[in-house]
Design a protein around this motif. Structure first.
Motif, PDB file in Angstrom:
ATOM      1  N   ALA A 246      11.233  13.303   1.420  1.00  0.00           N
ATOM      2  CA  ALA A 246      11.697  12.765   2.703  1.00  0.00           C
ATOM      3  C   ALA A 246      10.517  12.309   3.548  1.00  0.00           C
ATOM      4  CB  ALA A 246      12.482  13.822   3.452  1.00  0.00           C
ATOM      5  N   ARG A 247      10.727  11.276   4.367  1.00  0.00           N
ATOM      6  CA  ARG A 247       9.728  10.830   5.345  1.00  0.00           C
ATOM      7  C   ARG A 247      10.088  11.477   6.666  1.00  0.00           C
ATOM      8  NH1 ARG A 247       5.054  10.041   6.905  1.00  0.00           N
ATOM      9  NH2 ARG A 247       4.253   8.007   7.462  1.00  0.00           N
ATOM     10  N   PHE A 248       9.124  11.997   7.389  1.00  0.00           N
ATOM     11  CA  PHE A 248       9.361  12.696   8.655  1.00  0.00           C
ATOM     12  C   PHE A 248      10.429  13.781   8.486  1.00  0.00           C
ATOM     13  CE2 PHE A 248       8.037   8.323   9.856  1.00  0.00           C
ATOM     14  CZ  PHE A 248       6.762   8.660  10.301  1.00  0.00           C
TER      15      PHE A 248
ATOM     16  N   GLY B 155      -4.380  -0.115   3.905  1.00  0.00           N
ATOM     17  CA  GLY B 155      -3.082   0.270   4.474  1.00  0.00           C
ATOM     18  C   GLY B 155      -3.278   1.329   5.542  1.00  0.00           C
ATOM     19  N   ASP B 156      -2.583   2.455   5.408  1.00  0.00           N
ATOM     20  CA  ASP B 156      -2.690   3.549   6.392  1.00  0.00           C
ATOM     21  C   ASP B 156      -3.460   4.741   5.824  1.00  0.00           C
ATOM     22  OD1 ASP B 156      -1.185   1.873   7.891  1.00  0.00           O
ATOM     23  OD2 ASP B 156       0.628   3.114   7.908  1.00  0.00           O
ATOM     24  N   SER B 157      -4.330   4.484   4.851  1.00  0.00           N
ATOM     25  CA  SER B 157      -5.071   5.606   4.255  1.00  0.00           C
ATOM     26  C   SER B 157      -6.263   6.041   5.084  1.00  0.00           C
ATOM     27  CB  SER B 157      -5.512   5.250   2.832  1.00  0.00           C
ATOM     28  OG  SER B 157      -4.383   5.327   1.988  1.00  0.00           O
TER      29      SER B 157
ATOM     30  N   THR C   5       0.834  -1.210   0.000  1.00  0.00           N
ATOM     31  CA  THR C   5       0.000   0.000   0.000  1.00  0.00           C
ATOM     32  C   THR C   5       0.865   1.255   0.000  1.00  0.00           C
ATOM     33  OG1 THR C   5      -0.125  -0.046   2.427  1.00  0.00           O
ATOM     34  CG2 THR C   5      -1.921  -1.127   1.209  1.00  0.00           C
ATOM     35  N   HIS C   6       2.038   1.174   0.597  1.00  0.00           N
ATOM     36  CA  HIS C   6       3.004   2.266   0.597  1.00  0.00           C
ATOM     37  C   HIS C   6       4.341   1.726   1.104  1.00  0.00           C
ATOM     38  CE1 HIS C   6       1.437   2.307   4.683  1.00  0.00           C
ATOM     39  NE2 HIS C   6       2.319   3.213   5.080  1.00  0.00           N
ATOM     40  N   SER C   7       5.318   2.607   1.296  1.00  0.00           N
ATOM     41  CA  SER C   7       6.681   2.112   1.524  1.00  0.00           C
ATOM     42  C   SER C   7       7.175   2.227   2.965  1.00  0.00           C
ATOM     43  CB  SER C   7       7.646   2.885   0.610  1.00  0.00           C
ATOM     44  OG  SER C   7       7.604   4.268   0.928  1.00  0.00           O
ATOM     45  N   ASP C   8       6.311   2.580   3.929  1.00  0.00           N
ATOM     46  CA  ASP C   8       6.769   2.666   5.323  1.00  0.00           C
ATOM     47  C   ASP C   8       7.268   1.294   5.794  1.00  0.00           C
ATOM     48  OD1 ASP C   8       6.279   5.340   5.547  1.00  0.00           O
ATOM     49  OD2 ASP C   8       4.409   5.152   6.678  1.00  0.00           O
ATOM     50  N   SER C   9       8.245   1.324   6.716  1.00  0.00           N
ATOM     51  CA  SER C   9       8.979   0.095   7.056  1.00  0.00           C
ATOM     52  C   SER C   9       8.106  -1.005   7.662  1.00  0.00           C
ATOM     53  CB  SER C   9      10.119   0.437   8.016  1.00  0.00           C
ATOM     54  OG  SER C   9       9.586   1.032   9.183  1.00  0.00           O
ATOM     55  N   ASP C  10       7.001  -0.631   8.336  1.00  0.00           N
ATOM     56  CA  ASP C  10       6.154  -1.666   8.945  1.00  0.00           C
ATOM     57  C   ASP C  10       5.196  -2.314   7.941  1.00  0.00           C
ATOM     58  OD1 ASP C  10       4.978   0.879   8.880  1.00  0.00           O
ATOM     59  OD2 ASP C  10       3.542   0.396  10.444  1.00  0.00           O
ATOM     60  N   HIS C  11       5.375  -2.009   6.671  1.00  0.00           N
ATOM     61  CA  HIS C  11       4.514  -2.599   5.634  1.00  0.00           C
ATOM     62  C   HIS C  11       5.297  -3.413   4.612  1.00  0.00           C
ATOM     63  CE1 HIS C  11       0.846  -0.267   6.755  1.00  0.00           C
ATOM     64  NE2 HIS C  11       1.788   0.434   7.373  1.00  0.00           N
ATOM     65  N   VAL C  12       6.609  -3.398   4.711  1.00  0.00           N
ATOM     66  CA  VAL C  12       7.410  -3.992   3.628  1.00  0.00           C
ATOM     67  C   VAL C  12       8.447  -5.020   4.099  1.00  0.00           C
ATOM     68  CG1 VAL C  12       7.175  -1.877   2.251  1.00  0.00           C
ATOM     69  CG2 VAL C  12       9.199  -2.165   3.681  1.00  0.00           C
TER      70      VAL C  12
ATOM     71  N   GLY D  13      -1.949  10.945   0.762  1.00  0.00           N
ATOM     72  CA  GLY D  13      -2.173  11.675   2.009  1.00  0.00           C
ATOM     73  C   GLY D  13      -1.243  11.159   3.098  1.00  0.00           C
ATOM     74  N   HIS D  14      -1.401   9.894   3.442  1.00  0.00           N
ATOM     75  CA  HIS D  14      -0.494   9.307   4.442  1.00  0.00           C
ATOM     76  C   HIS D  14       0.937   9.416   3.921  1.00  0.00           C
ATOM     77  CE1 HIS D  14       0.869   6.724   7.635  1.00  0.00           C
ATOM     78  NE2 HIS D  14       1.467   5.953   6.754  1.00  0.00           N
ATOM     79  N   THR D  15       1.112   8.964   2.686  1.00  0.00           N
ATOM     80  CA  THR D  15       2.311   9.262   1.894  1.00  0.00           C
ATOM     81  C   THR D  15       1.793   9.681   0.513  1.00  0.00           C
ATOM     82  OG1 THR D  15       2.499   6.976   1.105  1.00  0.00           O
ATOM     83  CG2 THR D  15       3.773   7.534   3.091  1.00  0.00           C
TER      84      THR D  15
HETATM   85 ZN   LIG Z   1       2.510   4.128   7.062  1.00  0.00          ZN
END
Ligand SMILES: [Zn+2]
Length: 246
Positions: free
Chosen positions: A133-135, A187-189, A100-107, A169-171
């Motif tokens: 950039a993230r954060f 995902g985190d949407s 759903t996206h590339s954040d570390s807790d999803h991949v 939105g989330h990313t």
């Molecule tokens: Zn996320």
């Protein structure tokens, strides 16, 4: 010590102190946001749809006529391996992983799906190639080959039909996946609280306004039986879930 040197050292000390406080405060806030999450235990939710618990997050599996697909890939490889054993599902039977996206807790556990093609939303590439950039300071990391997915693209695999739906939105590249027109993996949407859809953590989202627009775009979709989120469980009442969004 010269007066100038002393002043300089004091100034450095003050800056370091402020930065330390700031980082600690952000750490506490992040932890508080994670504590609000309530992922599902590992189980079959409805016929052929499985939640896999990885502490703070869920990934999901859907059984098709010719194997399984995975939606996201968890936070820690060992956890995913262990939980999939409980379900008696062999990771090698997974033909595709839809991120759903590339954040570390999803991949994290992508590598255990040895026979799977990995899909990542095309607009999410900016999160891993250094453009966005993230954060504000970090970059999401991906160390595997993937195939980019576009909005509204339809992919058929494992005897299932999967449609990518862009929900930035989330990313900026965040995507939901609609499986067989019935199951929406978000995902985190979005978040779900008492069966109602809301924004995901405003603190962790990259753009809350854009996320709200994305939610309005998907609010009137018809015929969906289940909404399945990565951190906030699921709903089997789509219309009720979106009552506050329309
Ligand atoms: Zn996320």
């Amino acid at each position: 010590m010269r007066k100038g040197t002393k002043t300089f050292l004091i100034a450095i000390g003050v800056v370091v102190g402020i930065l330390t406080l700031l980082v600690t405060a952000i750490g506490f806030k992040f932890k508080a946001e994670v504590n609000k999450m309530h992922p599902l235990e590992t189980k079959e939710i409805t016929s052929g749809v499985y939640a896999v618990n990885d502490g703070i997050v869920n990934m999901f599996l859907v059984k098709g006529k010719e194997g399984f697909i995975a939606l996201d890939a968890g936070n820690k490889t060992e956890n995913i391996q262990q939980e999939m054993k409980k379900l008696n599902i062999d990771p090698e039977k997974v033909t595709a992983v839809f991120l759903t996206h590339s954040d570390s807790d999803h991949v994290a556990a992508v590598a255990i799906f040895k026979n799977a093609k990995i899909y990542l939303p095309r607009k999410e590439e900016q999160m891993i190639n250094g453009k966005t950039a993230r954060f504000y300071v970090t970059r999401n990391k991906i160390n595997f080959k993937y195939t980019p997915v576009d909005g509204d693209e339809i992919i058929k695999t494992a005897g299932l039909k999967i449609q990518g739906i862009e929900t930035p939105g989330h990313t900026p590249g965040a995507m939901c996946y609609l499986v067989d027109n019935k199951f929406l993996f978000t995902g985190d949407s979005l978040s779900l609280q008492s069966g109602k859809v809301g924004l995901f953590s405003k603190f962790i989202n990259m753009d809350n306004e854009t996320q709200l627009k994305s939610l309005k775009n998907i609010a009137s979709m018809k015929g969906i039986n289940y909404i399945l989120t990565a951190h906030h469980g699921f709903s089997d009442n789509y219309e009720k879930a979106f009552t506050d969004i329309k």
